[in-house]
Design an enzyme around this catalytic site. Structure first.
Site: not given
Length: 385
Positions: A188, A186, A288, A212, A238
């Site tokens: 993020h 991720d 998610h 991700e 997400e």
């Protein structure tokens, strides 16, 4: 059969960072939802209270009409707060309807397309230094897939040392587990466009399951070049809140896995529609879910009915959950038991989870004021968490 008319909506703000919604019908059927934005729980709570007059007195069978009323009944639409409030209400409506009819929610979505769902969980926390120890624990608990943050705080253009450190974490995991462990990475949204390709170069030899959120969702146009640069699947979503948010990224063809959050993207109703849209673009779904048991159960109900659902996130044991973990608010925690990497089909009516209301009331006495950390670079400038 008497209609399940909605009589009352109650909210419980509980640790570690969750908001539970209890919806009760005149005949006593209870449905549960999780309407929350992490770090903005009180704001979503206020939004649910504003929306409640559109729900009280309605039949819980009218899920679609209630959803359309909550979404289209206001001039301003979408966004994390409104869509998260709608999400929790929608989850509770499906829970009630399933219980009213005596069937799991996936039966109302067309029936199950699988008998078990592959799971993954978090390791490493916000900074991935402790990832090896936690990965060992998760493998012992039955997981065959994990996810970790690729980086800690990261500069717009960062140093060679930082890049090498990120790659070293993946190297350690591969040396320990070989190819038998799927590892999602991720980014993020911490990594800006100028660093993504450098990180992909360093990380690709270790074959992550996916990259991700390689860039923030507001910069998704950068996926045009990132997508063509790597053979590793790209995941994002997400921080997208409706089918209209997902429409462009699907149409551009620059994503392999979408990750709508069933507590942020309009609930079971909307995420099921998003999954159907993704199927038409040959894109997989991996919802998610760093939240509580109702959110996880809602995700699984969608997963069981969606042919393109590939893996499900769980917050069990995540670093946020100290003192109050996902299973602590449940009377039937066994339904989330991971066996050989999978959770079995949920069989109970509705969402399939039984919430321990006494424990919930204890948590409400504690409450929470969780907000995400504010991180700064060495020079004092703000950086993405």
């Amino acid at each position: 059969m008497k209609e399940p008319r909605i009589e009352k909506i109650e909210l419980f703000k509980v640790p570690p960072r969750w908001l539970f919604l209890k919806m009760t019908t005149a005949s006593g059927i209870v449905g549960w939802g999780e309407p929350v934005v992490e770090g903005r729980a009180a704001t979503v709570e206020a939004c649910v209270r504003e929306l409640s007059p559109y729900v009280i007195g309605r039949s819980a069978n009218d899920i679609e009409d209630i959803w359309q009323t909550l979404y289209r009944g206001g001039f301003y639409r979408g966004g994390p707060i409104l869509m998260s409030a709608i999400s929790g209400i929608d989850q509770a409506l499906w829970d009630i309807k399933g219980k009213h009819l005596g069937v799991p929610v996936y039966e109302l979505l067309g029936g199950a397309v699988r008998q078990k769902m592959k799971m993954y969980c978090w390791i490493g926390g916000d900074n991935p230094e402790v990832m090896l120890e936690q990965a060992r624990e998760k493998v012992q608990q039955g997981y065959k897939a994990v996810k970790m943050n690729a980086t800690g705080p990261f500069e717009w253009i960062d140093s060679l040392n930082s890049i090498k450190s990120v790659a070293n974490n993946m190297r350690i995991l591969r040396e320990e587990f070989g190819d038998g462990l799927d590892i999602g990475l991720d980014f993020h949204g911490r990594v800006h466009k100028g660093m993504v390709k450098r990180l992909i170069d360093e990380l690709s030899p270790y074959s992550p399951m996916f990259f991700e959120e390689p860039v923030l969702s507001e910069n998704n146009e950068a996926l045009d070049t990132i997508y063509s640069y790597t053979g590793i699947p790209i995941a994002t979503g997400e921080r997208l809140y409706s089918r209209w948010d997902f429409k462009e990224v699907l149409h551009r063809g620059t994503v392999d896995i979408i990750q709508p959050d069933v507590s942020h993207a309009g609930g079971i109703s909307e995420v099921r529609r998003i999954a159907g849209m993704a199927e038409a673009y040959d894109v997989a779904v991996a919802p998610h879910c760093p939240l509580g048991p109702v959110a996880l159960a809602s995700c699984l109900q969608v997963d069981f009915a969606s042919i393109n659902a590939v893996i499900q996130e769980s917050s069990l044991g995540i670093h946020y959950n100290q003192g109050f973990d996902l299973l602590d608010y449940m009377d039937n925690p066994e339904v989330f038991t991971v066996k050989d990497g999978y959770v079995d089909l949920l069989k109970n009516p509705g969402l399939g989870v039984s919430i321990n209301e006494e424990k919930l009331k204890e948590g409400q006495e504690v409450g929470h004021d969780w907000t995400n950390p504010i991180w700064r670079n060495e020079d004092g400038s703000l950086t993405e968490w």
